[in-house]
Design a protein around this motif. Structure first.
Motif, PDB file in Angstrom:
ATOM      1  N   LEU A 197       8.693  11.301   7.853  1.00  0.00           N
ATOM      2  CA  LEU A 197       6.883  11.147   7.422  1.00  0.00           C
ATOM      3  C   LEU A 197       6.839  10.859   5.562  1.00  0.00           C
ATOM      4  N   GLU A 198       7.775  12.057   4.955  1.00  0.00           N
ATOM      5  CA  GLU A 198       7.776  12.082   3.162  1.00  0.00           C
ATOM      6  C   GLU A 198       8.467  11.080   2.614  1.00  0.00           C
ATOM      7  N   GLU A 199       9.512  10.103   3.199  1.00  0.00           N
ATOM      8  CA  GLU A 199       9.818   9.428   2.107  1.00  0.00           C
ATOM      9  C   GLU A 199       9.586   7.958   2.603  1.00  0.00           C
ATOM     10  N   GLU A 200       8.289   7.494   3.722  1.00  0.00           N
ATOM     11  CA  GLU A 200       7.776   6.617   3.688  1.00  0.00           C
ATOM     12  C   GLU A 200       6.530   6.922   2.941  1.00  0.00           C
ATOM     13  N   ARG A 201       5.796   7.842   3.029  1.00  0.00           N
ATOM     14  CA  ARG A 201       4.177   8.419   2.138  1.00  0.00           C
ATOM     15  C   ARG A 201       4.693   8.005   1.332  1.00  0.00           C
ATOM     16  N   VAL A 202       5.886   8.635   0.645  1.00  0.00           N
ATOM     17  CA  VAL A 202       5.706   8.470  -0.576  1.00  0.00           C
ATOM     18  C   VAL A 202       6.275   7.480  -1.120  1.00  0.00           C
ATOM     19  N   ARG A 203       6.922   6.462  -0.737  1.00  0.00           N
ATOM     20  CA  ARG A 203       7.140   5.225  -0.705  1.00  0.00           C
ATOM     21  C   ARG A 203       5.842   4.141  -0.726  1.00  0.00           C
ATOM     22  N   TYR A 204       4.602   4.450   0.322  1.00  0.00           N
ATOM     23  CA  TYR A 204       3.269   4.713   0.192  1.00  0.00           C
ATOM     24  C   TYR A 204       2.825   4.324  -0.740  1.00  0.00           C
ATOM     25  N   TYR A 205       2.712   5.518  -1.804  1.00  0.00           N
ATOM     26  CA  TYR A 205       2.006   6.094  -2.484  1.00  0.00           C
ATOM     27  C   TYR A 205       2.091   5.569  -3.576  1.00  0.00           C
ATOM     28  N   GLN A 206       3.484   5.110  -3.660  1.00  0.00           N
ATOM     29  CA  GLN A 206       3.770   4.846  -5.724  1.00  0.00           C
ATOM     30  C   GLN A 206       2.527   3.403  -5.860  1.00  0.00           C
ATOM     31  N   SER A 207       2.172   4.268  -6.818  1.00  0.00           N
ATOM     32  CA  SER A 207       1.142   3.056  -7.132  1.00  0.00           C
ATOM     33  C   SER A 207       1.301   2.940  -8.909  1.00  0.00           C
ATOM     34  N   ASP A 208       0.856   1.869  -9.473  1.00  0.00           N
ATOM     35  CA  ASP A 208       0.662   2.451 -11.476  1.00  0.00           C
ATOM     36  C   ASP A 208      -0.648   2.653 -11.386  1.00  0.00           C
ATOM     37  N   SER A 209      -1.894   3.422 -10.880  1.00  0.00           N
ATOM     38  CA  SER A 209      -3.337   4.374 -11.162  1.00  0.00           C
ATOM     39  C   SER A 209      -3.352   5.471 -10.173  1.00  0.00           C
ATOM     40  N   GLU A 237      -6.369   5.824  -9.343  1.00  0.00           N
ATOM     41  CA  GLU A 237      -7.055   5.285  -8.937  1.00  0.00           C
ATOM     42  C   GLU A 237      -6.393   3.921  -7.350  1.00  0.00           C
ATOM     43  N   GLU A 238      -6.022   3.484  -7.519  1.00  0.00           N
ATOM     44  CA  GLU A 238      -4.846   2.382  -6.840  1.00  0.00           C
ATOM     45  C   GLU A 238      -4.231   3.418  -5.420  1.00  0.00           C
ATOM     46  N   ARG A 239      -4.214   4.466  -5.765  1.00  0.00           N
ATOM     47  CA  ARG A 239      -3.773   5.460  -4.599  1.00  0.00           C
ATOM     48  C   ARG A 239      -4.692   6.222  -4.224  1.00  0.00           C
ATOM     49  N   ARG A 240      -6.098   6.097  -4.492  1.00  0.00           N
ATOM     50  CA  ARG A 240      -6.575   7.224  -3.528  1.00  0.00           C
ATOM     51  C   ARG A 240      -7.415   5.812  -2.900  1.00  0.00           C
ATOM     52  N   LEU A 241      -7.712   4.416  -2.687  1.00  0.00           N
ATOM     53  CA  LEU A 241      -7.417   3.829  -2.610  1.00  0.00           C
ATOM     54  C   LEU A 241      -6.532   3.362  -0.818  1.00  0.00           C
ATOM     55  N   LYS A 242      -5.511   3.500  -1.179  1.00  0.00           N
ATOM     56  CA  LYS A 242      -4.657   3.980  -0.480  1.00  0.00           C
ATOM     57  C   LYS A 242      -4.970   4.897   0.710  1.00  0.00           C
ATOM     58  N   PHE A 243      -5.110   5.699   0.448  1.00  0.00           N
ATOM     59  CA  PHE A 243      -5.286   7.123   1.509  1.00  0.00           C
ATOM     60  C   PHE A 243      -7.025   6.169   1.970  1.00  0.00           C
ATOM     61  N   ALA A 244      -8.127   5.896   0.755  1.00  0.00           N
ATOM     62  CA  ALA A 244      -9.011   5.684   2.290  1.00  0.00           C
ATOM     63  C   ALA A 244      -8.472   4.473   3.224  1.00  0.00           C
ATOM     64  N   LYS A 245      -7.859   3.856   2.537  1.00  0.00           N
ATOM     65  CA  LYS A 245      -7.849   3.032   4.043  1.00  0.00           C
ATOM     66  C   LYS A 245      -6.692   3.374   4.713  1.00  0.00           C
ATOM     67  N   LEU A 246      -5.862   4.013   5.000  1.00  0.00           N
ATOM     68  CA  LEU A 246      -4.902   4.429   5.945  1.00  0.00           C
ATOM     69  C   LEU A 246      -5.733   5.887   6.278  1.00  0.00           C
ATOM     70  N   LEU A 247      -6.936   6.643   5.732  1.00  0.00           N
ATOM     71  CA  LEU A 247      -7.444   7.367   6.339  1.00  0.00           C
ATOM     72  C   LEU A 247      -8.918   6.583   7.372  1.00  0.00           C
ATOM     73  N   GLN A 248      -9.120   5.340   6.840  1.00  0.00           N
ATOM     74  CA  GLN A 248     -10.165   4.731   7.870  1.00  0.00           C
ATOM     75  C   GLN A 248      -8.983   4.190   8.869  1.00  0.00           C
ATOM     76  N   ARG A 249      -7.643   3.979   8.957  1.00  0.00           N
ATOM     77  CA  ARG A 249      -7.172   3.327  10.110  1.00  0.00           C
ATOM     78  C   ARG A 249      -7.018   4.994  11.138  1.00  0.00           C
ATOM     79  N   VAL A 250      -7.068   5.398  10.823  1.00  0.00           N
ATOM     80  CA  VAL A 250      -7.062   6.828  11.418  1.00  0.00           C
ATOM     81  C   VAL A 250      -8.381   7.729  12.461  1.00  0.00           C
ATOM     82  N   VAL A 251      -8.960   8.180  11.151  1.00  0.00           N
ATOM     83  CA  VAL A 251     -10.710   8.229  11.856  1.00  0.00           C
ATOM     84  C   VAL A 251     -11.459   6.672  11.473  1.00  0.00           C
TER      85      VAL A 251
END
Length: 228
Positions: A121-133, A135-149
């Motif tokens: 999980l760590e490897e997958e999520r760290v790779r997923y959240y690799q972002s230039d900013s 803000e971009e990482r926050r938007l990725k989290f929001a997208k993932l959160l909407q998927r589960v909630v």
């Protein structure tokens, strides 16, 4: 995870932290981080699920089993924890809280919060959240959160702008950096001026084991999030 396992995990984490920062009260730091992260995780889940349903009503839950609802909650907690670990590790490294060689801290955080078997999980999520900013990482989290909630889509937009800063404040408090914590709270207040209007906490930075029962600080209730 049962309480005895959590206690043992925190004790092991404190021993490891002490090797990297022998000048710290490692046990206190671990307990502060753990208490604060649990509060933030649970409060965020209330905001994006329970509070949304109270304000906007619920979609029909007929035919949805209790088992499925419990699984949804577990999945949401895991995603919140993973994102939190990434943000905390970045703040700790940037603040110099964990020494010049800070690469160990991210893995340490994942093990503290998600156990020794979280490598994939760590490897997958760290790779997923690799972002230039950030803000971009926050938007990725929001997208993932909407998927589960899915109902989290209806939560006030400012909530997920405040939340990463609450995580960073948590790190600053745990490592004894009140100036950084107040700087981050000022950023939150600029995003949501109503924060300073609570007659109980007045928007001050709380200890990591504290929650304001009036406004919800450090994850504010809908009454504050929706304030003009």
């Amino acid at each position: 995870m049962v309480a005895s396992q959590q206690s043992q995990q925190r004790a092991q984490a404190a021993v490891e932290l002490q090797t990297h920062r022998p000048d710290l009260d490692a046990q206190w730091v671990v307990e502060s981080l753990s208490a604060g992260l649990t509060h933030l995780r649970d409060l965020l889940l209330v905001r994006v699920h329970d509070d949304v349903q109270r304000k906007y009503g619920t979609d029909s839950m007929l035919g949805v089993s209790l088992q499925k609802l419990e699984q949804q909650e577990r999945n949401a907690k895991i995603e919140i924890e993973a994102y939190s670990c990434v943000v905390l590790a970045e703040e700790a490294a940037q603040g110099g809280y964990v020494g010049e060689d800070s690469e160990w801290f991210l893995d340490w955080m994942f093990r503290l919060r998600l156990g020794d078997s979280c490598d994939a999980l760590e490897e997958e999520r760290v790779r997923y959240y690799q972002s230039d900013s950030i803000e971009e990482r926050r938007l990725k989290f929001a997208k993932l959160l909407q998927r589960v909630v899915p109902e989290s889509l209806k939560a006030p937009l400012v909530l997920l702008r405040l939340y990463p800063r609450s995580l960073r404040i948590l790190v600053a408090v745990a490592f004894g950096d009140p100036l950084r914590a107040r700087e981050l709270r000022a950023e939150q207040t600029a995003l949501l001026p109503a924060i300073a209007e609570c007659h109980e906490c007045h928007g001050r930075v709380l200890d990591n084991d504290e929650i304001c029962r009036c406004c919800g600080n450090p994850v504010w209730s809908f009454a504050w999030l929706l304030a003009d």
